[in-house]
Motif scaffolding. Structure first.
Motif, PDB file in Angstrom:
ATOM      1  N   PHE A  46       0.628   0.210  -6.809  1.00  0.00           N
ATOM      2  CA  PHE A  46       1.276  -1.093  -6.642  1.00  0.00           C
ATOM      3  C   PHE A  46       2.734  -1.078  -7.087  1.00  0.00           C
ATOM      4  CE2 PHE A  46      -0.280  -1.360 -11.000  1.00  0.00           C
ATOM      5  CZ  PHE A  46       0.687  -2.082 -11.669  1.00  0.00           C
ATOM      6  N   LYS A  49       4.679   0.082  -4.146  1.00  0.00           N
ATOM      7  CA  LYS A  49       4.790  -1.001  -3.165  1.00  0.00           C
ATOM      8  C   LYS A  49       5.850  -2.015  -3.608  1.00  0.00           C
ATOM      9  CE  LYS A  49      -0.009  -0.693  -1.567  1.00  0.00           C
ATOM     10  NZ  LYS A  49      -1.301  -1.384  -1.402  1.00  0.00           N
ATOM     11  N   PHE A  97       1.168  -7.832  -6.648  1.00  0.00           N
ATOM     12  CA  PHE A  97       0.853  -6.629  -5.861  1.00  0.00           C
ATOM     13  C   PHE A  97      -0.410  -5.938  -6.391  1.00  0.00           C
ATOM     14  CE2 PHE A  97       4.733  -7.388  -3.841  1.00  0.00           C
ATOM     15  CZ  PHE A  97       4.872  -6.543  -2.758  1.00  0.00           C
ATOM     16  N   TYR A  98      -0.627  -5.990  -7.705  1.00  0.00           N
ATOM     17  CA  TYR A  98      -1.866  -5.428  -8.255  1.00  0.00           C
ATOM     18  C   TYR A  98      -3.067  -6.197  -7.715  1.00  0.00           C
ATOM     19  CZ  TYR A  98      -5.335  -3.864 -11.669  1.00  0.00           C
ATOM     20  OH  TYR A  98      -6.465  -3.339 -12.268  1.00  0.00           O
ATOM     21  N   ASP A 101      -4.144  -5.602  -3.890  1.00  0.00           N
ATOM     22  CA  ASP A 101      -4.912  -4.393  -3.578  1.00  0.00           C
ATOM     23  C   ASP A 101      -6.401  -4.552  -3.840  1.00  0.00           C
ATOM     24  OD1 ASP A 101      -2.744  -2.943  -2.717  1.00  0.00           O
ATOM     25  OD2 ASP A 101      -2.384  -1.963  -4.638  1.00  0.00           O
TER      26      ASP A 101
END
Length: 300
Positions: A46, A49, A97-98, A101
């Motif tokens: 992440f 990303k 972002f974590y 996923d």
């Protein structure tokens, strides 16, 4: 004044409202697309990303600042708020972002939309704004709604990433309070975005290098697309509030939940459960209450 002139005077604010609303919906769609593309990138860390998401903004905002040929000046005392905005905004992106996923993208989106409620609380300490009863009650209601999405009693597989998304919304809320403070200090918006993007990229870099995963061609295109969509979303929201004040159009920002739900279903066959839908409804209802309250306060 003639009827035509009177109508024209009324038409201009209405046109600005429509433009602002459309820009905010455009922004919401791009942020939802950014989340979907980040999820589609697959097993990329992440932090990697997040780096790509910010790298595009770095290039664009630095280009704008250089092209404008205006002197970049940071007012006295603004530096610490730029750093705080960078730290908390980065934490917000990391948490988002974590979560993207590991949980449905619609769940991650609504938890990220807790940021305006956190901004209300943190503005008390950062800007010195008093919190009125209705926004405070709505903020408490939104926190309760978030519990339906986080599901504390559920498995850690869902609850921990959801909690990370919630904390990401908290970080973003503190960052927005810092942005408000920087705005009151007359710091240029392009400078704030450029500093944050560079700061966040620099923060991502060591984590990314320690756990770097070389993306495939498809993953690279997804990451690049997520960066472009995130940049477009940022510009969309900036122009939205240029055309119309937040009190008139902020509710349209929650259209991201609709876009995220649709993209999650079409691209990943994700269907949020009943508890998540209840949480969505409570949070959006609280946002609508604050929206109506702010409009009525302004019209008094």
């Amino acid at each position: 004044m003639s009827v035509q002139e009177s109508g024209g005077a009324l038409e201009r604010p209405r046109a600005a409202y429509v433009k602002g609303a459309l820009c905010l919906i455009f922004s919401a769609f791009n942020f939802a697309l950014m989340a979907a593309l980040a999820h589609l990138a697959g097993d990329i860390p992440f932090t990697e990303k997040a780096f790509f998401r910010n790298a595009v903004a770095v290039v664009v905002t630095l280009f704008i600042l250089i092209k404008s040929r205006e002197s970049v000046r940071v007012p006295k005392g603004a530096g610490k708020f730029l750093i705080l905005r960078g730290l908390c905004g980065s934490a917000g992106i990391f948490g988002n972002f974590y979560a993207l996923d590991r949980i449905p993208i619609a769940d991650a989106a609504i938890l990220n939309k807790m940021s305006p409620f956190f901004a209300v609380v943190f503005s008390l300490f950062v800007v010195g704004e008093k919190i009125k009863a209705v926004p405070m009650a709505a903020t408490i209601g939104a926190f309760l709604g978030a519990l339906f999405v986080i599901k504390p009693g559920a498995s850690a597989v869902h609850s921990l990433p959801a909690l990370a998304g919630f904390l990401g919304g908290m970080g973003a809320g503190f960052a927005y309070a810092c942005v408000r403070k920087l705005g009151s200090m007359k710091v240029k918006g392009a400078l704030v975005i450029a500093f944050f993007s560079c700061f966040s990229c620099a923060l991502c870099l060591p984590f990314m290098l320690l756990n770097f995963v070389a993306p495939t061609c498809q993953q690279f295109l997804c990451l690049l697309g997520a960066g472009v969509a995130g940049c477009l979303g940022q510009f969309g929201i900036t122009y939205a509030y240029f055309f119309a004040p937040a009190r008139d159009i902020s509710i349209f920002d929650y259209s991201q939940i609709i876009f995220s739900s649709l993209l999650g279903f079409v691209m990943f066959a994700q269907i949020p459960d009943a508890l998540s839908w209840i949480g969505y409804a409570v949070i959006v209802l609280m946002a609508a209450i604050v929206f109506v309250y702010n409009r009525r306060q302004y019209e008094k």
